[in-house]
Write a protein that holds these residues in place. Structure first.
Motif, mmCIF file in Angstrom:
data_model
loop_
_atom_site.group_PDB
_atom_site.id
_atom_site.type_symbol
_atom_site.label_atom_id
_atom_site.label_comp_id
_atom_site.label_asym_id
_atom_site.label_seq_id
_atom_site.Cartn_x
_atom_site.Cartn_y
_atom_site.Cartn_z
ATOM 1 N N ALA A 129 -12.469 160.779 5.241
ATOM 2 C CA ALA A 129 -11.691 160.573 6.428
ATOM 3 C C ALA A 129 -12.416 160.585 7.794
ATOM 4 C CB ALA A 129 -10.353 161.561 6.356
ATOM 5 N N ILE A 130 -13.304 161.681 7.781
ATOM 6 C CA ILE A 130 -13.960 161.846 9.263
ATOM 7 C C ILE A 130 -14.861 160.764 9.151
ATOM 8 C CG2 ILE A 130 -15.816 163.078 10.228
ATOM 9 C CD1 ILE A 130 -14.899 165.703 8.614
ATOM 10 N N ALA A 131 -15.537 160.124 8.202
ATOM 11 C CA ALA A 131 -16.468 159.009 8.305
ATOM 12 C C ALA A 131 -15.640 157.828 8.726
ATOM 13 C CB ALA A 131 -16.960 158.466 6.890
ATOM 14 N N VAL A 132 -14.498 157.533 8.329
ATOM 15 C CA VAL A 132 -13.530 156.346 8.962
ATOM 16 C C VAL A 132 -13.568 156.423 10.481
ATOM 17 C CG1 VAL A 132 -11.530 155.751 9.134
ATOM 18 C CG2 VAL A 132 -12.375 156.062 6.716
ATOM 19 N N LEU A 133 -13.388 157.628 11.074
ATOM 20 C CA LEU A 133 -13.128 157.829 12.467
ATOM 21 C C LEU A 133 -14.497 157.629 12.899
ATOM 22 C CD1 LEU A 133 -10.660 160.575 12.277
ATOM 23 C CD2 LEU A 133 -10.161 158.498 13.024
ATOM 24 N N LEU A 134 -15.666 158.080 12.569
ATOM 25 C CA LEU A 134 -16.758 157.990 13.105
ATOM 26 C C LEU A 134 -17.369 156.606 13.007
ATOM 27 C CD1 LEU A 134 -18.725 161.241 11.579
ATOM 28 C CD2 LEU A 134 -17.730 160.944 13.858
ATOM 29 N N ASP A 135 -17.263 155.821 11.904
ATOM 30 C CA ASP A 135 -17.598 154.777 11.797
ATOM 31 C C ASP A 135 -17.054 153.698 12.943
ATOM 32 O OD1 ASP A 135 -19.262 155.266 9.751
ATOM 33 O OD2 ASP A 135 -17.976 154.616 8.149
ATOM 34 N N ALA A 136 -15.533 153.921 13.164
ATOM 35 C CA ALA A 136 -14.756 153.110 13.998
ATOM 36 C C ALA A 136 -15.411 153.311 15.271
ATOM 37 C CB ALA A 136 -13.405 153.564 14.149
ATOM 38 N N GLY A 137 -15.911 154.341 15.644
ATOM 39 C CA GLY A 137 -16.421 154.884 17.281
ATOM 40 C C GLY A 137 -17.710 154.300 17.312
ATOM 41 N N ALA A 138 -18.444 154.350 16.218
ATOM 42 C CA ALA A 138 -19.921 153.756 16.339
ATOM 43 C C ALA A 138 -19.864 152.260 16.298
ATOM 44 C CB ALA A 138 -20.569 154.081 15.003
ATOM 45 N N ALA A 139 -18.677 151.404 15.757
ATOM 46 C CA ALA A 139 -18.751 150.062 15.964
ATOM 47 C C ALA A 139 -18.173 149.703 17.034
ATOM 48 C CB ALA A 139 -17.689 149.719 14.860
ATOM 49 N N ASP A 140 -17.431 150.526 17.798
ATOM 50 C CA ASP A 140 -17.031 149.869 19.203
ATOM 51 C C ASP A 140 -17.941 150.581 20.157
ATOM 52 O OD1 ASP A 140 -16.130 152.481 20.046
ATOM 53 O OD2 ASP A 140 -14.328 151.772 20.652
ATOM 54 N N GLY A 141 -19.065 151.351 19.963
ATOM 55 C CA GLY A 141 -19.963 151.724 20.920
ATOM 56 C C GLY A 141 -19.538 153.399 21.582
ATOM 57 N N THR A 142 -18.317 153.741 21.481
ATOM 58 C CA THR A 142 -17.998 155.022 21.948
ATOM 59 C C THR A 142 -18.662 156.182 21.375
ATOM 60 O OG1 THR A 142 -15.791 155.031 20.744
ATOM 61 C CG2 THR A 142 -15.905 154.136 22.816
ATOM 62 N N LEU A 143 -19.203 156.190 20.145
ATOM 63 C CA LEU A 143 -19.715 157.151 19.279
ATOM 64 C C LEU A 143 -21.112 156.944 18.952
ATOM 65 C CD1 LEU A 143 -16.858 158.598 17.103
ATOM 66 C CD2 LEU A 143 -17.468 159.321 19.287
ATOM 67 N N VAL A 173 -9.115 173.634 22.093
ATOM 68 C CA VAL A 173 -8.920 172.532 23.080
ATOM 69 C C VAL A 173 -10.337 172.507 23.645
ATOM 70 C CG1 VAL A 173 -8.204 171.539 25.153
ATOM 71 C CG2 VAL A 173 -6.815 172.372 23.682
ATOM 72 N N ARG A 174 -10.884 173.859 24.270
ATOM 73 C CA ARG A 174 -12.272 173.717 24.795
ATOM 74 C C ARG A 174 -13.393 173.376 23.824
ATOM 75 N NH1 ARG A 174 -10.702 178.787 27.223
ATOM 76 N NH2 ARG A 174 -12.120 179.789 25.985
ATOM 77 N N ILE A 175 -13.333 173.793 22.470
ATOM 78 C CA ILE A 175 -14.307 173.514 21.601
ATOM 79 C C ILE A 175 -14.139 171.993 21.142
ATOM 80 C CG2 ILE A 175 -14.863 174.138 19.081
ATOM 81 C CD1 ILE A 175 -14.247 177.135 19.823
ATOM 82 N N LEU A 176 -13.128 171.531 20.896
ATOM 83 C CA LEU A 176 -12.769 170.313 20.434
ATOM 84 C C LEU A 176 -13.547 169.302 21.414
ATOM 85 C CD1 LEU A 176 -9.365 169.977 18.815
ATOM 86 C CD2 LEU A 176 -11.711 169.980 17.710
ATOM 87 N N ASP A 177 -13.324 169.725 22.942
ATOM 88 C CA ASP A 177 -13.826 168.780 24.084
ATOM 89 C C ASP A 177 -15.446 168.870 24.049
ATOM 90 O OD1 ASP A 177 -11.536 168.116 25.316
ATOM 91 O OD2 ASP A 177 -11.578 170.048 26.570
ATOM 92 N N LEU A 178 -15.953 170.025 23.682
ATOM 93 C CA LEU A 178 -17.390 170.114 23.269
ATOM 94 C C LEU A 178 -17.905 169.151 22.039
ATOM 95 C CD1 LEU A 178 -17.804 173.751 23.872
ATOM 96 C CD2 LEU A 178 -18.756 172.123 25.372
ATOM 97 N N ILE A 179 -17.107 169.342 21.126
ATOM 98 C CA ILE A 179 -17.566 168.600 19.816
ATOM 99 C C ILE A 179 -17.648 166.997 20.247
ATOM 100 C CG2 ILE A 179 -16.861 168.051 17.652
ATOM 101 C CD1 ILE A 179 -15.791 170.767 17.357
ATOM 102 N N VAL A 180 -16.564 166.506 20.722
ATOM 103 C CA VAL A 180 -16.409 165.221 21.187
ATOM 104 C C VAL A 180 -17.111 164.789 22.001
ATOM 105 C CG1 VAL A 180 -14.928 163.477 22.274
ATOM 106 C CG2 VAL A 180 -13.779 165.010 20.466
ATOM 107 N N ASP A 181 -17.941 165.792 22.979
ATOM 108 C CA ASP A 181 -18.769 165.087 24.115
ATOM 109 C C ASP A 181 -20.000 164.906 23.353
ATOM 110 O OD1 ASP A 181 -17.003 165.252 26.189
ATOM 111 O OD2 ASP A 181 -17.652 166.933 26.857
#
Length: 195
Positions: A129-143, A173-181
């Protein structure tokens, strides 16, 4: 036949089970020490009804875990298909954080029931499930490309350690911001530290 003495229907039993789970999720997020008697009372069922569905506290907690983890697994591809990748990832992370509130007080029960994590039937599907989200972000260039879902899961595991009663929601919320960044692809011209 008198309606007072009729047996509950299958639908009644399913409704009771769902109500018990919903109340238990809420009650355990408020306080991991909530008794089964208090849960039954809040759900509007007798303690015998609760025990018919969940013979032990551990059985109730494990069922909540299974339900919530499956929800998260199913949610990832649905979000990936309906939202921009970065938005989908963050919305999914927010759901993981909500789940973390439940897991905070009962993590040891879940850990024991899942064989210390080694035999957890949900581990690989959760990573996918995590991979699905990471792959989508890599494909569009945001991750970033080549992110390891297991590394992300390890980062998210801090959420199970945040006490909701001591500002855990705000800290999440703060930790998730750091992870996403940390997962975002750097903007062009931004210095990138070599690994």
């Amino acid at each position: 036949m008198n309606a007072q003495h009729s047996k509950p229907t299958r639908r009644d039993a399913l409704d009771n089970r769902q109500r018990i789970l919903a109340v238990a999720r809420e009650a355990l997020a408020e306080s991991s020490g909530t008794s089964l008697t208090a849960i039954a009372k809040r759900a509007g069922v007798g303690i015998g009804t609760l025990y018919r569905h969940f013979p032990t506290r551990e059985a109730l907690i494990v069922e909540l875990y299974r339900h919530d983890i499956q929800h998260l697994i199913d949610l990832a591809p649905a979000l990936a298909a309906s939202r921009p990748p970065l938005e989908a990832l963050r919305e999914w992370f927010d759901e993981v954080a909500r789940y973390g509130q439940l897991k905070y007080g009962v993590a040891e029960v879940i850990h024991a029931a899942a064989g210390g994590g080694l035999d957890d039937e949900y581990y690989d599907p959760f990573l996918r499930a995590i991979a699905v989200l990471l792959d989508a972000g890599a494909a569009d260039g945001t991750l970033k490309e080549g992110l390891d879902p297991e590394d992300v899961l390890l980062q998210l595991s801090v959420l199970w350690r945040l006490d909701p009663a001591r500002g855990g929601e705000v800290r999440a919320v703060r930790i998730l911001d750091l992870i996403v960044d940390g997962l975002r692809r750097p903007l062009p011209g931004t210095a990138v530290r070599e690994a």
